[in-house]
Motif scaffolding. Sequence first.
Motif, PDB file in Angstrom:
ATOM      1  N   MET A  13      53.522 -39.979  23.219  1.00 16.62           N
ATOM      2  CA  MET A  13      53.131 -38.610  23.596  1.00 16.62           C
ATOM      3  C   MET A  13      54.321 -37.680  23.400  1.00 16.62           C
ATOM      4  O   MET A  13      55.435 -38.024  23.744  1.00 16.62           O
ATOM      5  CB  MET A  13      52.705 -38.578  25.067  1.00 16.62           C
ATOM      6  N   LYS A  72      56.958 -34.944  23.985  1.00 11.60           N
ATOM      7  CA  LYS A  72      57.604 -34.398  25.183  1.00 11.60           C
ATOM      8  C   LYS A  72      57.560 -32.870  25.129  1.00 11.60           C
ATOM      9  O   LYS A  72      57.474 -32.285  24.052  1.00 11.60           O
ATOM     10  CB  LYS A  72      59.058 -34.858  25.223  1.00 11.60           C
ATOM     11  N   PHE A 123      65.599 -35.839  33.438  1.00  8.57           N
ATOM     12  CA  PHE A 123      64.904 -34.985  32.468  1.00  8.57           C
ATOM     13  C   PHE A 123      65.859 -34.258  31.524  1.00  8.57           C
ATOM     14  O   PHE A 123      65.457 -33.327  30.834  1.00  8.57           O
ATOM     15  CB  PHE A 123      64.035 -33.963  33.208  1.00  8.57           C
ATOM     16  N   PRO A 127      57.843 -34.827  30.402  1.00 11.49           N
ATOM     17  CA  PRO A 127      56.712 -35.577  29.833  1.00 11.49           C
ATOM     18  C   PRO A 127      55.571 -34.639  29.429  1.00 11.49           C
ATOM     19  O   PRO A 127      55.511 -33.499  29.910  1.00 11.49           O
ATOM     20  CB  PRO A 127      56.284 -36.510  30.975  1.00 11.49           C
ATOM     21  N   SER A 128      54.697 -35.125  28.577  1.00 11.71           N
ATOM     22  CA  SER A 128      53.651 -34.264  28.019  1.00 11.71           C
ATOM     23  C   SER A 128      52.683 -33.747  29.079  1.00 11.71           C
ATOM     24  O   SER A 128      52.021 -32.743  28.873  1.00 11.71           O
ATOM     25  CB  SER A 128      52.878 -35.016  26.944  1.00 11.71           C
ATOM     26  N   ASN A 129      52.612 -34.432  30.225  1.00 11.23           N
ATOM     27  CA  ASN A 129      51.677 -33.989  31.265  1.00 11.23           C
ATOM     28  C   ASN A 129      52.365 -33.138  32.340  1.00 11.23           C
ATOM     29  O   ASN A 129      51.818 -32.939  33.419  1.00 11.23           O
ATOM     30  CB  ASN A 129      50.966 -35.191  31.902  1.00 11.23           C
ATOM     31  N   ASN A 175      58.261 -32.430  39.375  1.00 15.46           N
ATOM     32  CA  ASN A 175      57.431 -33.636  39.348  1.00 15.46           C
ATOM     33  C   ASN A 175      55.934 -33.333  39.387  1.00 15.46           C
ATOM     34  O   ASN A 175      55.127 -34.240  39.567  1.00 15.46           O
ATOM     35  CB  ASN A 175      57.810 -34.549  40.509  1.00 15.46           C
ATOM     36  N   ARG A 185      52.359 -32.625  37.842  1.00 19.83           N
ATOM     37  CA  ARG A 185      51.708 -33.078  36.605  1.00 19.83           C
ATOM     38  C   ARG A 185      50.306 -32.507  36.507  1.00 19.83           C
ATOM     39  O   ARG A 185      49.680 -32.204  37.537  1.00 19.83           O
ATOM     40  CB  ARG A 185      51.617 -34.609  36.587  1.00 19.83           C
ATOM     41  N   PHE A 229      46.193 -40.656  37.584  1.00 21.98           N
ATOM     42  CA  PHE A 229      46.398 -39.305  38.144  1.00 21.98           C
ATOM     43  C   PHE A 229      45.805 -39.233  39.552  1.00 21.98           C
ATOM     44  O   PHE A 229      46.439 -38.742  40.484  1.00 21.98           O
ATOM     45  CB  PHE A 229      45.756 -38.247  37.238  1.00 21.98           C
ATOM     46  N   GLU A 282      58.015 -36.602  45.657  1.00 17.90           N
ATOM     47  CA  GLU A 282      57.221 -36.286  44.461  1.00 17.90           C
ATOM     48  C   GLU A 282      57.621 -37.204  43.300  1.00 17.90           C
ATOM     49  O   GLU A 282      56.845 -37.433  42.389  1.00 17.90           O
ATOM     50  CB  GLU A 282      57.422 -34.824  44.068  1.00 17.90           C
ATOM     51  N   HIS A 302      55.102 -39.032  40.637  1.00 17.47           N
ATOM     52  CA  HIS A 302      55.050 -38.804  39.181  1.00 17.47           C
ATOM     53  C   HIS A 302      55.212 -40.103  38.407  1.00 17.47           C
ATOM     54  O   HIS A 302      54.695 -40.244  37.303  1.00 17.47           O
ATOM     55  CB  HIS A 302      56.035 -37.719  38.749  1.00 17.47           C
ATOM     56  N   GLY A 336      50.972 -42.817  30.947  1.00 20.72           N
ATOM     57  CA  GLY A 336      50.757 -42.692  29.500  1.00 20.72           C
ATOM     58  C   GLY A 336      51.895 -42.006  28.771  1.00 20.72           C
ATOM     59  O   GLY A 336      51.750 -41.656  27.598  1.00 20.72           O
ATOM     60  N   GLU A 337      53.024 -41.804  29.436  1.00 17.53           N
ATOM     61  CA  GLU A 337      54.114 -41.052  28.807  1.00 17.53           C
ATOM     62  C   GLU A 337      55.074 -41.968  28.038  1.00 17.53           C
ATOM     63  O   GLU A 337      54.985 -43.188  28.134  1.00 17.53           O
ATOM     64  CB  GLU A 337      54.868 -40.267  29.888  1.00 17.53           C
ATOM     65  N   ASP A 338      55.952 -41.301  27.299  1.00 18.45           N
ATOM     66  CA  ASP A 338      56.907 -42.032  26.452  1.00 18.45           C
ATOM     67  C   ASP A 338      57.600 -43.145  27.225  1.00 18.45           C
ATOM     68  O   ASP A 338      58.045 -42.934  28.356  1.00 18.45           O
ATOM     69  CB  ASP A 338      57.979 -41.066  25.923  1.00 18.45           C
TER      70      ASP A 338
END
Lengths: 168, 177
Positions: A1, A3, A72, A98-100, A153, A155, B34, B45, B49, B55-57
């Motif tokens: 995904m 970034k 990050f 991250p992408s979300n 954090n 999402r 989620f 938090e 997360h 599903g992230e890198d």
Amino acid sequence: MAKKTITITLYMSELIYDVQNKTYLTGRSRSTGNNHEEVAHMQANDDDENANQIARSIGNAFANMKTQLSEFIQSAGTTANNQLISQTTNLSVELVMPSNFNQAVNDTVSTAMHQYLVNCAIGDWFTITNKNDAGDYVTLAAANIEEIRNAINKRVRPTRTPTVTNLP
Amino acid sequence: MIEKKRNPLIDFVKDVNLSFKREQLLYDIKNYAFVEGDVMQAKTEHDRHQVIDVGEDGNIDRVTRVLDLSFVECVDLLYPYSKKTFEDMQESNDILEEIETYTIEMKVPDWFSKTTVVLLEKLIHEYMVYRVLADWMSITNPASKANWEEKIEDVSEKIRGCMNARCRRLRRTQTPF
């Protein structure tokens, strides 16, 4: 995904003004009519010794903030030094998220970062010039870093493209 | 005239393929993660997360590994219909690859019901999703792991039951000799 790279720029002029303004207002509020010298010391100004102290505090706080957000931040740097940061160079941080990541909190992150740096700088300044108020700003700074962590954090829920298929 | 006897191993067999798209599996995995992250009692938090970012890198590589594993587990669960001879297996290695579509190739008897095939497809999709989530929760939110494992057990049982229920009636011969 893929970034998401979020670039946050903190203008030194805004940071320094905020520090000077808050210390000015604090000094004015603490004036009793007989403590002119103490009030004057509380109020940070552009004199070298004042400005350098404020810049040093902002630099320290910025470095600490990057440590808190190191998850990050990507950096390939191999050197570092203790040179005083310039009062005319803006501070910038690139967050590789991250992408979300929920970009709705971008403003919250930048605002909380600004507050954190300012509160740290004032906490340091008042440790020297007005010990009674210093603790309040240290506490505020701790709350700010928590606020940054909370925001960073956040999402978003995943989304899907509906696929139409024939039922069996 | 002598009627040629039909060979039950060849004449009564149909090919059925069950396909599972990675994209569809990943959506469900991310969606459930989620919700799990949203409702969990998190101290910070940061804890939350880690659950949501399945599903992230980086994390996705673990998901791919477990998806691959869950797929072969399902093939094994369907062994009577999915078995392949050793000659068919040319090479096997552990190189991580993202398979766009997982396909289970089955040879089923011609009386095998289409409704059973559809049911199997739904159950296996759930199995693969639960399998990944159980693994991910074991890392990021151990309190929830048992819940997903229970779901895996439940769906595995249904797959087995589904296979057994569709077995043909056995007719015993009058004499064992």
